[in-house]
Design a protein around this motif. Structure first.
Motif, PDB file in Angstrom:
ATOM      1  N   GLU A   1      -7.734 -15.938   3.086  1.00 47.81           N
ATOM      2  CA  GLU A   1      -7.805 -15.369   1.735  1.00 47.81           C
ATOM      3  C   GLU A   1      -8.241 -13.908   1.753  1.00 47.81           C
ATOM      4  O   GLU A   1      -7.784 -13.110   0.957  1.00 47.81           O
ATOM      5  CB  GLU A   1      -8.778 -16.181   0.873  1.00 47.81           C
ATOM      6  N   ASP A   2      -9.163 -13.559   2.657  1.00 44.35           N
ATOM      7  CA  ASP A   2      -9.740 -12.210   2.693  1.00 44.35           C
ATOM      8  C   ASP A   2      -9.594 -11.647   4.098  1.00 44.35           C
ATOM      9  O   ASP A   2     -10.423 -11.900   4.981  1.00 44.35           O
ATOM     10  CB  ASP A   2     -11.204 -12.270   2.265  1.00 44.35           C
TER      11      ASP A   2
ATOM     12  N   ASP B   1       1.603  -4.305   7.892  1.00 46.97           N
ATOM     13  CA  ASP B   1       1.678  -4.519   6.451  1.00 46.97           C
ATOM     14  C   ASP B   1       3.158  -4.544   6.100  1.00 46.97           C
ATOM     15  O   ASP B   1       3.771  -3.517   5.855  1.00 46.97           O
ATOM     16  CB  ASP B   1       0.963  -3.395   5.713  1.00 46.97           C
TER      17      ASP B   1
ATOM     18  N   GLU C   1       6.518  -7.407   4.602  1.00 49.72           N
ATOM     19  CA  GLU C   1       6.842  -8.668   3.938  1.00 49.72           C
ATOM     20  C   GLU C   1       6.788  -9.805   4.942  1.00 49.72           C
ATOM     21  O   GLU C   1       7.300  -9.659   6.034  1.00 49.72           O
ATOM     22  CB  GLU C   1       8.232  -8.601   3.308  1.00 49.72           C
TER      23      GLU C   1
ATOM     24  N   GLY D   1       3.449 -10.331   4.208  1.00 51.89           N
ATOM     25  CA  GLY D   1       1.998 -10.229   4.145  1.00 51.89           C
ATOM     26  C   GLY D   1       1.438  -9.145   5.043  1.00 51.89           C
ATOM     27  O   GLY D   1       2.159  -8.427   5.727  1.00 51.89           O
ATOM     28  N   THR D   2       0.117  -9.066   5.036  1.00 49.11           N
ATOM     29  CA  THR D   2      -0.629  -8.119   5.854  1.00 49.11           C
ATOM     30  C   THR D   2      -1.300  -8.904   6.970  1.00 49.11           C
ATOM     31  O   THR D   2      -1.787 -10.017   6.745  1.00 49.11           O
ATOM     32  CB  THR D   2      -1.690  -7.407   4.988  1.00 49.11           C
TER      33      THR D   2
ATOM     34  N   HIS E   1      -2.666 -12.481   5.659  1.00 49.35           N
ATOM     35  CA  HIS E   1      -2.933 -12.712   4.237  1.00 49.35           C
ATOM     36  C   HIS E   1      -1.643 -12.472   3.480  1.00 49.35           C
ATOM     37  O   HIS E   1      -1.006 -11.430   3.641  1.00 49.35           O
ATOM     38  CB  HIS E   1      -4.023 -11.778   3.710  1.00 49.35           C
ATOM     39  N   TYR E   2      -1.265 -13.446   2.646  1.00 47.94           N
ATOM     40  CA  TYR E   2      -0.074 -13.302   1.814  1.00 47.94           C
ATOM     41  C   TYR E   2      -0.508 -12.922   0.409  1.00 47.94           C
ATOM     42  O   TYR E   2      -1.391 -13.536  -0.158  1.00 47.94           O
ATOM     43  CB  TYR E   2       0.725 -14.602   1.776  1.00 47.94           C
ATOM     44  N   ASP E   3       0.148 -11.881  -0.134  1.00 50.75           N
ATOM     45  CA  ASP E   3      -0.169 -11.417  -1.483  1.00 50.75           C
ATOM     46  C   ASP E   3       0.358 -12.364  -2.533  1.00 50.75           C
ATOM     47  O   ASP E   3       1.278 -13.061  -2.392  1.00 50.75           O
ATOM     48  CB  ASP E   3       0.383 -10.011  -1.704  1.00 50.75           C
TER      49      ASP E   3
END
Length: 124
Positions: free
Chosen positions: A80-81, A101, A103, A105-106, A122-124
């Protein structure tokens, strides 16, 4: 369908699992005697886990990643973070690398316990 678990061989399953619990907020689901006089720790969350297995034989060093059939290249963990986990990774003495960074996610990678590479995403 979903992936339930992946079984990996390590030398020290208890310490390996403790590190993953600290880094990712996982918990030990089960531990005990395993196949061929080995020992296993199941570490993860309520949905999925790593079966961290130590056989009763001497393990050979890992071959070069991305260079052999059925080899383990890395383990991907969704968080999540991302920044908070990266701080934990650094505090544990591991070096994050290959930040990206793109697609969808990062992410970053690090060589964790016993030299196993992890991708943290982490997926936005």
């Amino acid at each position: 369908m979903r992936l339930e678990h992946v079984n990996i061989c390590v030398n020290e399953p208890k310490s390996f699992s403790a590190i993953l619990c600290d880094l990712f907020g996982w918990h030990v689901r089960w531990e005990g005697a395993a196949k061929d006089n080995g020992f296993t720790v199941h570490v993860g969350d309520a949905e999925s886990y790593l079966a961290v297995y130590a056989p009763a034989v001497t393990l050979k060093p890992e071959a070069a990643r991305y260079r052999h059939v059925a080899g383990l290249n890395h383990i991907g963990v969704v968080v999540e973070d991302l920044d908070a986990v990266e701080a934990k990774v650094k505090a544990a003495g591991y070096v994050p690398h290959s930040h990206g960074d793109y697609e969808p996610g990062t992410r970053f990678y690090f060589d964790g316990p016993e030299g196993i590479e992890f991708e943290v995403v982490h997926y936005d």
